[in-house]
Design an enzyme around this catalytic site. Structure first.
Site, PDB file in Angstrom:
ATOM      1  N   SER A 124       0.833  -1.198   0.000  1.00  0.00           N
ATOM      2  CA  SER A 124       0.000   0.000   0.000  1.00  0.00           C
ATOM      3  C   SER A 124       0.867   1.248   0.000  1.00  0.00           C
ATOM      4  O   SER A 124       1.962   1.273   0.599  1.00  0.00           O
ATOM      5  CB  SER A 124      -0.897  -0.012   1.240  1.00  0.00           C
ATOM      6  N   TYR A 148      -2.050  -0.156  10.287  1.00  0.00           N
ATOM      7  CA  TYR A 148      -2.233  -0.790   8.971  1.00  0.00           C
ATOM      8  C   TYR A 148      -1.020  -0.521   8.085  1.00  0.00           C
ATOM      9  O   TYR A 148      -0.423  -1.451   7.518  1.00  0.00           O
ATOM     10  CB  TYR A 148      -3.500  -0.270   8.303  1.00  0.00           C
ATOM     11  N   LYS A 152       2.106  -3.188   6.678  1.00  0.00           N
ATOM     12  CA  LYS A 152       2.567  -3.367   5.296  1.00  0.00           C
ATOM     13  C   LYS A 152       4.069  -3.102   5.185  1.00  0.00           C
ATOM     14  O   LYS A 152       4.798  -3.837   4.494  1.00  0.00           O
ATOM     15  CB  LYS A 152       1.798  -2.427   4.370  1.00  0.00           C
TER      16      LYS A 152
END
Length: 338
Positions: A124, A148, A152
Site C-alpha cells: 500500500s 495498517y 505493510k
C-alpha cells in the site's frame, strides 16, 4: 502456471483472479470469507467460463496452506489476504499485526516448505506516510502513520530480508494508491459491509439513494479547489499489474517494489463531478472540518512499473465512475442479494 490467490474472493482479489484466468493461468483461491463473499468467485467463474477452486481457510494456518499448495501444484502466490481498514487498525493494532504480519510469515514458511518461491505481495502507498515530494517515487522514505501502514511496511522489510538471505526467491511488492471502479460487466465490484470507509463507494451509495449525502472533509487545502487530492486507479488496471508482475518474475529470481497508480491526482470535488456525470444523479455534499492527519495531496510516480515490466494505468476517472455506477446500479446491496 497454477497461481494461489489468498483473499481472492475480495474486491481486488476477485478482479485479479479474473485477469489471471483471462491470461491463461490456472487459479486456486484461499479465503476465510471474513470480509468477502464467495458469490464474487462464482461470478468470476461465469465471466471466464472456467472453474476456480475455493479453499476456505486462514493464511495463519501453516499446515493448511502447505496442504493447499501441494494439492494443487501451485507455482506462485499472489497474497491479498489481510485486514485493511486504517481506522480499525488504530483501535485494534494487535489484530493487524497478527493477521497482516504473522499471517504473511506463516504463508512464506508454508511456501518454503512446499518449494514455491514466486510471491506477489499486496502492499500500500500508506507505507510512505506524509509525502516529502510529489509525485511519490519508490525510494521515498517510509513513515506510515497507522498500524495498517506499519504492518505493510513490516512485511516489505521481511520480504527484503528473505530475498537477501535465500537465493531463488522471486518477489514483487506492489504499492497501491487508491483502487476504485469495477469490472465493465457490472458483475463484480467493491462491496463494503456497512458504511464505506473510502470515497468512491460512499459516493456510489449516495448516488444510489442508500446514503443521504457526502461529507467532504475540508475545502481549505492548498489544492486547486481546496479539497484533498488522491491518485485513483481503476481496479482492472491494478489487476493487470499483478499479471504483468508475475510474468516478469517468471524471467528469473529477484526482488522489486513498484508503485501502481496513475501519476495523476483527482480532488474530491472533481471525483464527485465525474460521478454525477456518469450516474446522472445528484450527489448532495456537506463541507465539514478536516479530519486529523489527512494530507492535501497524494499521488504516485508510476514510471518504474512501466520501465520494469511495461505496465501503465489506462482507464480514466470517468471510466472509473461509469464502471462503479454500473456495478452499484446492478448490485445496490452488493453480493448480499445473491
Amino acid at each position: 502456471m497454477t497461481i494461489l490467490v489468498t483473499g481472492g474472493a475480495g474486491y481486488i482479489g476477485s478482479h485479479t483472479v479474473l485477469a489471471l484466468l483471462e491470461a491463461g493461468n490456472e487459479v486456486v483461491v484461499v479465503d476465510s470469507l471474513v470480509n468477502a463473499n464467495a458469490e464474487s468467485l462464482r461470478r468470476v467463474c461465469a465471466l471466464a467460463g472456467r472453474h476456480v477452486p475455493l479453499e476456505r481457510g486462514d493464511v495463519r494456518d501453516r499446515a493448511f496452506m502447505e496442504t493447499v499448495l501441494r494439492r494443487y501444484g501451485c507455482t506462485a502466490v499472489v497474497h491479498f489476504a489481510g485486514l485493511k481498514a486504517v481506522g480499525q487498525s488504530v483501535a485494534e493494532p494487535l489484530d493487524y499485526y497478527e493477521v497482516n504480519v504473522a499471517g504473511t510469515v506463516s504463508l512464506l514458511q508454508a511456501m518454503r516448505a512446499s518449494g514455491v518461491r514466486s510471491f506477489v505481495f499486496s502492499s500500500s502507498a500508506t507505507v510512505y506516510g506524509e509525502p516529502q515530494v510529489l509525485p511519490i517515487p519508490e525510494n521515498h522514505p517510509f513513515a506510515p502513520a497507522s498500524p495498517y501502514g506499519r504492518s505493510k511496511a513490516m512485511v516489505e522489510e521481511i520480504l527484503a530480508d528473505l530475498a537477501g538471505s535465500e537465493a531463488g526467491w522471486h518477489i514483487a511488492t506492489l504499492r497501491y494508491f487508491n483502487p476504485v471502479g469495477a469490472h465493465e460487466s457490472g458483475a463484480i465490484g467493491e462491496a463494503p459491509s456497512g458504511i464505506p470507509d473510502n470515497l468512491m463507494p460512499y459516493v456510489a451509495k449516495v448516488a444510489g439513494g442508500k446514503l443521504s449525502h457526502l461529507r467532504v472533509f475540508g475545502n481549505d487545502y492548498p489544492t486547486p479547489d481546496g479539497t484533498g487530492v488522491r491518485d485513483y486507479i481503476h481496479v482492472v488496471d491494478l489487476a493487470e499489474g499483478h499479471v504483468r508482475a508475475l510474468d516478469h518474475l517468471a524471467a528469473g529470481p529477484g526482488h522489486f517494489s513498484v508503485n501502481l497508480g496513475t501519476g495523476r491526482g483527482t480532488s474530491v470535488l472533481e471525483l464527485v463531478a465525474a460521478f454525477r456525470h456518469a450516474s446522472n444523479r445528484e450527489i448532495p455534499c456537506e463541507i465539514v472540518e478536516r479530519r486529523p492527519g489527512d494530507i492535501a495531496e497524494y499521488y504516485a510516480d508510476p514510471a518504474l512499473a512501466g520501465s520494469l515490466f511495461g505496465w501503465q494505468a489506462k482507464r480514466s476517472v470517468r471510466e472509473m465512475c461509469a464502471d462503479t455506477w454500473n456495478w452499484q446500479s446492478k448490485n445496490p446491496n452488493g453480493y448480499d442479494e445473491a
